[in-house]
Design an enzyme around this catalytic site. Structure first.
Site, PDB file in Angstrom:
ATOM      1  N   HIS A   1      -3.537  -4.945   0.649  1.00 24.91           N
ATOM      2  CA  HIS A   1      -2.901  -5.435   1.881  1.00 24.91           C
ATOM      3  C   HIS A   1      -3.043  -6.956   1.986  1.00 24.91           C
ATOM      4  O   HIS A   1      -4.044  -7.439   2.509  1.00 24.91           O
ATOM      5  CB  HIS A   1      -3.595  -4.834   3.100  1.00 24.91           C
ATOM      6  CG  HIS A   1      -3.401  -3.365   3.253  1.00 24.91           C
ATOM      7  ND1 HIS A   1      -2.438  -2.835   4.083  1.00 24.91           N
ATOM      8  CD2 HIS A   1      -4.059  -2.310   2.718  1.00 24.91           C
ATOM      9  CE1 HIS A   1      -2.505  -1.515   4.041  1.00 24.91           C
ATOM     10  NE2 HIS A   1      -3.477  -1.166   3.225  1.00 24.91           N
TER      11      HIS A   1
ATOM     12  N   GLU B   1      -1.649  -8.895   3.974  1.00 22.18           N
ATOM     13  CA  GLU B   1      -1.511  -9.374   5.360  1.00 22.18           C
ATOM     14  C   GLU B   1      -2.856  -9.654   6.021  1.00 22.18           C
ATOM     15  O   GLU B   1      -2.955 -10.490   6.914  1.00 22.18           O
ATOM     16  CB  GLU B   1      -0.696  -8.378   6.199  1.00 22.18           C
ATOM     17  CG  GLU B   1      -1.359  -7.040   6.533  1.00 22.18           C
ATOM     18  CD  GLU B   1      -1.210  -5.972   5.454  1.00 22.18           C
ATOM     19  OE1 GLU B   1      -0.923  -6.334   4.288  1.00 22.18           O
ATOM     20  OE2 GLU B   1      -1.395  -4.771   5.764  1.00 22.18           O
TER      21      GLU B   1
ATOM     22  N   CYS C   1       0.829  -1.204   0.000  1.00 25.57           N
ATOM     23  CA  CYS C   1       0.000   0.000   0.000  1.00 25.57           C
ATOM     24  C   CYS C   1       0.870   1.263   0.000  1.00 25.57           C
ATOM     25  O   CYS C   1       1.433   1.604  -1.017  1.00 25.57           O
ATOM     26  CB  CYS C   1      -0.996  -0.033   1.150  1.00 25.57           C
ATOM     27  SG  CYS C   1      -2.411   1.038   0.829  1.00 25.57           S
TER      28      CYS C   1
HETATM   29  N1  GLN Z   1      -1.963   6.911   2.399  1.00 22.53           N
HETATM   30  C1  GLN Z   1      -2.025   6.062   1.264  1.00 22.53           C
HETATM   31  C2  GLN Z   1      -3.341   6.191   0.521  1.00 22.53           C
HETATM   32  O1  GLN Z   1      -4.311   6.662   1.060  1.00 22.53           O
HETATM   33  C3  GLN Z   1      -1.767   4.618   1.624  1.00 22.53           C
HETATM   34  C4  GLN Z   1      -2.786   4.032   2.548  1.00 22.53           C
HETATM   35  C5  GLN Z   1      -2.336   2.758   3.205  1.00 22.53           C
HETATM   36  O2  GLN Z   1      -1.165   2.439   3.218  1.00 22.53           O
HETATM   37  N2  GLN Z   1      -3.270   2.023   3.765  1.00 22.53           N
HETATM   38  O3  GLN Z   1      -3.446   5.792  -0.614  1.00 22.53           O
END
Ligand code: GLN
Length: 531
Positions: free
Chosen positions: A504, A506, A379
């Protein structure tokens, strides 16, 4: 419908979530269908707007619910997918009641905590029971007995027992049993007080789980049994365990599963712990070892990245590898350079928000790329690696994400649908989304599928204007959304393992079925590791 309510006393952070998950596992092992609800007495509507530094990680469900991390434990232990409704907060309960009042649905009555708030709490619990058709619904009440915030919830479960009957609602109370170091004597007084407090609210526990350093001595169990008025067999010892995944077996040894079945008049099969035991055996007897650097902003509170930690535990068992996690503060890295990464065999940059520490993450991504160290960006970590590549390979020195800075090269930019949004709660691209994977790619080898669903939580993404340039320079996007415009996975050519995912992985990792990307990262680390 049957319910098991888990409360906690004396102090918070006792591992009530693990107790709840483990009880669920005992029942599931007997062939029963179980589900779990977490009650969080705070006023926030959900965990989405809460700082991971205070409350630990925000866990994301398939349906996009942003919830308390305990739901992650339930999902991992029970190998099940839960929904947003499985996390009940004071915020959700009050909002429903107040909205109903505004519509005039209470017909002029005075709206009160009892019965209106308690009715709403029970309605939400029973709704889950009905929808899931579970044999047993576990209900964990966050916080400790005696907190002002948890009062309405305790009152609601007290009523629930009255309505549903003694056989159908069981109360489990988890408490701390401290021992005085010098003599190791286990003290039951805090437990007695906590049970007294619970009784003053009309709840007599059926089972007491005592958290302690060493197993509860027979004498300690007898004392708790006598003073708290629970049968001796219902005083359960929960000593510190080497792994949280051992707790169900610790409970099993004390015949807690059979005891619960007896009390609730449930019938179950003979439990089969074969796979679970093999998992623990592998975890406890590693043959190999690797060191992974996790570069993040919230590294001082380990629960901030709990799903990554658990994913690595799952991989550790699968590969019989001791995975040593080295938590690296991205700000320290920013100030002191990449020396701290010198002896790691792999690097992971997890999700994140905001500018603080980002240059450190970008540095870590560069270090991994140039030194051919297996790398996974998740992410925000994915976005940081893209920025690094744009700066140092494409030559756009000021490349950045518009979340963090104004720039002439916004390689990471706001999702189009995010442009008009001004509310922050629950408005990101959330939950399970379809990702299409290119055949023949590294990602395809890892997932062995052209279509996967992984969980998301983001507002920004790779700017489509730059994709051609990235591709030409060797950063290949092998996973995209259905429209083909949203970049979901990258993999770098001429590098042993340099990957990132906008999603994600995980969150969906399970003990017997680890996250494919975490697994692949460690496999690569084992291969490239300088012994
Ligand atoms: N801040 C980034 C976004 O909003 C990544 C978000 C995250 O890592 N969950 O895209």
């Amino acid at each position: 419908m049957k319910y098991i309510v888990v409360t906690g006393g004396v102090i918070s952070g006792l591992g009530k979530g693990i107790t709840t998950s483990s009880i669920g596992k005992l029942l599931q092992a007997r062939g029963l269908k179980v589900t779990a609800i977490k009650i969080d007495p705070y006023l926030n509507y959900d965990a989405g707007t809460m700082n991971p530094y205070q409350h630990g990680e925000v866990f994301v469900l398939e349906d996009g619910g942003e919830v308390d991390l305990d739901l992650g434990n339930y999902e991992r232990f029970l190998d099940t997918n839960l929904t947003f409704d499985h996390n009940i907060t004071t915020g959700k309960v009050y909002l429903t009641v107040i909205e109903r009042e505004r519509k005039g649905e209470y017909l002029g009555k005075t709206v009160q905590i009892i019965p209106h708030i308690t009715e709403e709490i029970k309605r939400r619990i029973k709704k889950i029971a009905l929808e899931t058709m579970a044999d047993v619904v576990l209900v964990e009440i966050g916080g400790t007995v005696g907190d002002i915030e948890s009062m309405p919830f305790l009152e609601a479960v007290r009523q629930l027992r009255r309505e549903e009957g003694e056989r159908n609602v069981l109360f489990v109370h988890t408490t701390l049993v401290p021992s005085l170091d010098v003599v190791g004597e286990q003290k039951t007084k805090p437990t007695q007080h906590s049970v007294k407090e619970l009784r003053s609210l009309g709840i007599q526990p059926d089972i007491i789980v005592g958290r302690s350093k060493q197993p509860l001595k027979e004498d300690t169990k007898r004392k708790i049994s006598l003073f708290c008025d629970v049968p001796y067999e219902a005083v359960i010892s929960a000593p510190d365990a080497r792994s949280i995944y051992e707790v169900p077996l610790i409970f099993e040894e004390q015949r807690l599963g059979d005891y619960i079945l007896g009390r609730m008049q449930l019938w179950g099969e003979k439990p089969d712990w074969k796979d679970w035991k093999r998992f623990l055996k592998n975890l406890y007897n590693p043959e190999y070892e690797v060191r992974v650097g996790i570069v993040g902003k919230y590294v001082h509170l380990k629960d901030s990245y709990i799903s990554h930690r658990e994913a690595f535990t799952h991989v550790a068992a699968k590969l019989k590898t001791k995975i040593d996690l080295k938590w690296v503060d991205s700000e320290t890295l920013e100030e002191k350079g990449t020396d701290v990464l010198e002896n790691v065999d792999a690097i992971l940059i997890p999700g994140g928000f905001g500018r603080r520490g980002t240059e450190g993450k970008i540095l870590a991504a560069q270090y991994a790329r140039e030194n051919k160290i297996p790398f996974l960006g998740v992410c925000f970590g994915f976005q940081m690696a893209v920025i690094e590549f744009a700066r140092n390979v494409l030559g756009y020195e000021d490349a950045h994400s518009t979340e963090l800075s104004k720039t002439d090269h916004p390689v990471i930019d706001l999702l189009p649908e995010q442009r008009g949004i001004d509310k922050l709660g629950g408005t990101m691209r959330l939950g399970a989304q379809k990702v299409l994977i290119e055949r023949g790619s590294m990602a395809y080898k890892i997932y062995r599928s052209e279509v996967i669903y992984e969980r998301h939580r983001h507002r920004y993404e790779v700017n489509p204007d730059y994709i051609d340039q990235f591709e030409k320079a060797g950063l290949h996007f092998s996973g995209k959304d259905e429209s083909g415009t949203r970049m979901e996975i990258f993999e770098l050519k001429d590098h042993p393992f340099y990957m990132g995912s906008q999603f994600h992985p995980e969150y969906k990792s399970r003990p017997l079925n680890p996250s494919p990307l975490h697994l692949a990262l460690i496999k690569a680390a084992l291969k490239t590791k300088k012994s």
